[in-house]
Design a protein around this motif. Sequence first.
Motif, PDB file in Angstrom:
ATOM      1  N   THR A  40      30.204  51.188  44.867  1.00 26.41           N
ATOM      2  CA  THR A  40      30.901  49.927  45.098  1.00 26.41           C
ATOM      3  C   THR A  40      31.895  49.775  43.952  1.00 26.41           C
ATOM      4  O   THR A  40      31.506  49.772  42.782  1.00 26.41           O
ATOM      5  N   SER A  41      33.161  49.656  44.273  1.00 23.35           N
ATOM      6  CA  SER A  41      34.188  49.608  43.229  1.00 23.35           C
ATOM      7  C   SER A  41      34.127  48.293  42.451  1.00 23.35           C
ATOM      8  O   SER A  41      33.717  47.252  42.985  1.00 23.35           O
ATOM      9  N   VAL A  42      34.566  48.355  41.211  1.00 24.04           N
ATOM     10  CA  VAL A  42      34.656  47.156  40.383  1.00 24.04           C
ATOM     11  C   VAL A  42      35.615  46.163  41.035  1.00 24.04           C
ATOM     12  O   VAL A  42      35.356  44.959  41.040  1.00 24.04           O
ATOM     13  N   ASP A  43      36.698  46.656  41.619  1.00 25.89           N
ATOM     14  CA  ASP A  43      37.650  45.758  42.287  1.00 25.89           C
ATOM     15  C   ASP A  43      36.989  44.982  43.418  1.00 25.89           C
ATOM     16  O   ASP A  43      37.251  43.788  43.600  1.00 25.89           O
ATOM     17  N   LEU A  44      36.118  45.642  44.187  1.00 26.95           N
ATOM     18  CA  LEU A  44      35.420  44.960  45.281  1.00 26.95           C
ATOM     19  C   LEU A  44      34.440  43.925  44.729  1.00 26.95           C
ATOM     20  O   LEU A  44      34.315  42.823  45.276  1.00 26.95           O
ATOM     21  N   LEU A  45      33.772  44.246  43.633  1.00 26.75           N
ATOM     22  CA  LEU A  45      32.856  43.285  43.011  1.00 26.75           C
ATOM     23  C   LEU A  45      33.619  42.069  42.493  1.00 26.75           C
ATOM     24  O   LEU A  45      33.179  40.930  42.681  1.00 26.75           O
ATOM     25  N   ILE A  46      34.762  42.316  41.881  1.00 22.37           N
ATOM     26  CA  ILE A  46      35.592  41.210  41.385  1.00 22.37           C
ATOM     27  C   ILE A  46      36.029  40.321  42.541  1.00 22.37           C
ATOM     28  O   ILE A  46      35.944  39.089  42.461  1.00 22.37           O
ATOM     29  N   GLU A  47      36.466  40.930  43.622  1.00 24.18           N
ATOM     30  CA  GLU A  47      36.890  40.149  44.790  1.00 24.18           C
ATOM     31  C   GLU A  47      35.733  39.335  45.367  1.00 24.18           C
ATOM     32  O   GLU A  47      35.913  38.181  45.765  1.00 24.18           O
ATOM     33  N   ALA A  48      34.544  39.921  45.414  1.00 22.44           N
ATOM     34  CA  ALA A  48      33.382  39.212  45.952  1.00 22.44           C
ATOM     35  C   ALA A  48      33.008  38.009  45.094  1.00 22.44           C
ATOM     36  O   ALA A  48      32.610  36.967  45.612  1.00 22.44           O
ATOM     37  N   VAL A  49      33.162  38.130  43.789  1.00 17.92           N
ATOM     38  CA  VAL A  49      32.777  37.050  42.889  1.00 17.92           C
ATOM     39  C   VAL A  49      33.851  35.969  42.798  1.00 17.92           C
ATOM     40  O   VAL A  49      33.550  34.777  42.853  1.00 17.92           O
ATOM     41  N   TRP A  50      35.132  36.357  42.691  1.00 18.14           N
ATOM     42  CA  TRP A  50      36.190  35.378  42.421  1.00 18.14           C
ATOM     43  C   TRP A  50      37.253  35.270  43.507  1.00 18.14           C
ATOM     44  O   TRP A  50      38.180  34.478  43.365  1.00 18.14           O
ATOM     45  N   GLY A  51      37.170  36.064  44.542  1.00 16.05           N
ATOM     46  CA  GLY A  51      38.209  36.020  45.558  1.00 16.05           C
ATOM     47  C   GLY A  51      39.505  36.592  45.020  1.00 16.05           C
ATOM     48  O   GLY A  51      39.499  37.545  44.241  1.00 16.05           O
ATOM     49  N   ASP A  52      40.625  35.990  45.390  1.00 18.46           N
ATOM     50  CA  ASP A  52      41.920  36.548  45.000  1.00 18.46           C
ATOM     51  C   ASP A  52      42.471  35.944  43.703  1.00 18.46           C
ATOM     52  O   ASP A  52      43.626  36.161  43.352  1.00 18.46           O
ATOM     53  N   GLN A  53      41.629  35.192  42.965  1.00 19.46           N
ATOM     54  CA  GLN A  53      42.086  34.616  41.702  1.00 19.46           C
ATOM     55  C   GLN A  53      41.075  34.869  40.582  1.00 19.46           C
ATOM     56  O   GLN A  53      40.513  33.931  40.011  1.00 19.46           O
ATOM     57  N   PRO A  54      40.857  36.137  40.231  1.00 18.80           N
ATOM     58  CA  PRO A  54      39.894  36.427  39.163  1.00 18.80           C
ATOM     59  C   PRO A  54      40.477  36.076  37.797  1.00 18.80           C
ATOM     60  O   PRO A  54      41.687  36.111  37.597  1.00 18.80           O
ATOM     61  N   PRO A  55      39.602  35.755  36.851  1.00 21.36           N
ATOM     62  CA  PRO A  55      40.084  35.491  35.491  1.00 21.36           C
ATOM     63  C   PRO A  55      40.469  36.806  34.814  1.00 21.36           C
ATOM     64  O   PRO A  55      40.047  37.889  35.260  1.00 21.36           O
ATOM     65  N   PRO A  56      41.230  36.736  33.747  1.00 18.85           N
ATOM     66  CA  PRO A  56      41.620  37.955  33.023  1.00 18.85           C
ATOM     67  C   PRO A  56      40.411  38.739  32.499  1.00 18.85           C
ATOM     68  O   PRO A  56      40.490  39.937  32.274  1.00 18.85           O
ATOM     69  N   THR A  57      39.286  38.067  32.320  1.00 19.49           N
ATOM     70  CA  THR A  57      38.084  38.699  31.773  1.00 19.49           C
ATOM     71  C   THR A  57      37.138  39.224  32.857  1.00 19.49           C
ATOM     72  O   THR A  57      35.996  39.582  32.558  1.00 19.49           O
ATOM     73  N   ALA A  58      37.604  39.288  34.105  1.00 15.53           N
ATOM     74  CA  ALA A  58      36.727  39.629  35.232  1.00 15.53           C
ATOM     75  C   ALA A  58      36.015  40.973  35.048  1.00 15.53           C
ATOM     76  O   ALA A  58      34.807  41.068  35.280  1.00 15.53           O
TER      77      ALA A  58
END
Length: 99
Positions: A40-58
């Motif tokens: 599971t890519s980090v990008d997919l995990l970031i999207e799952a947690v924050w949607g399309d507005q992740p923080p810079p520290t995601a």
Amino acid sequence: MLVRLLGNLEIVAEGRSLSLGGPRQQTVLAMLALSVNSMTSVDLLIEAVWGDQPPPTARGQIQVCISTLRKVFAGAGHPEAIRTCGPGYLLELTPDEVD
């Protein structure tokens, strides 16, 4: 050990439910468990947690979630359950360990 996805998300070891932490960690675990034994890519995990507005520290926050979940799995006798795999992570379990 069993990772339960149906109903309440939980990890059960020796008949007791283990603490998974907050919603962010639970989302990361759910995403890994939905793709058990696949990366599971980090990008997919970031999207799952924050949607399309992740923080810079995601990315760093995902690493913290993974570290904490690794400790949970280690406590359940599966210290190698989450592996770093290319640009993401892999939850390695047998089919009997995920519902």
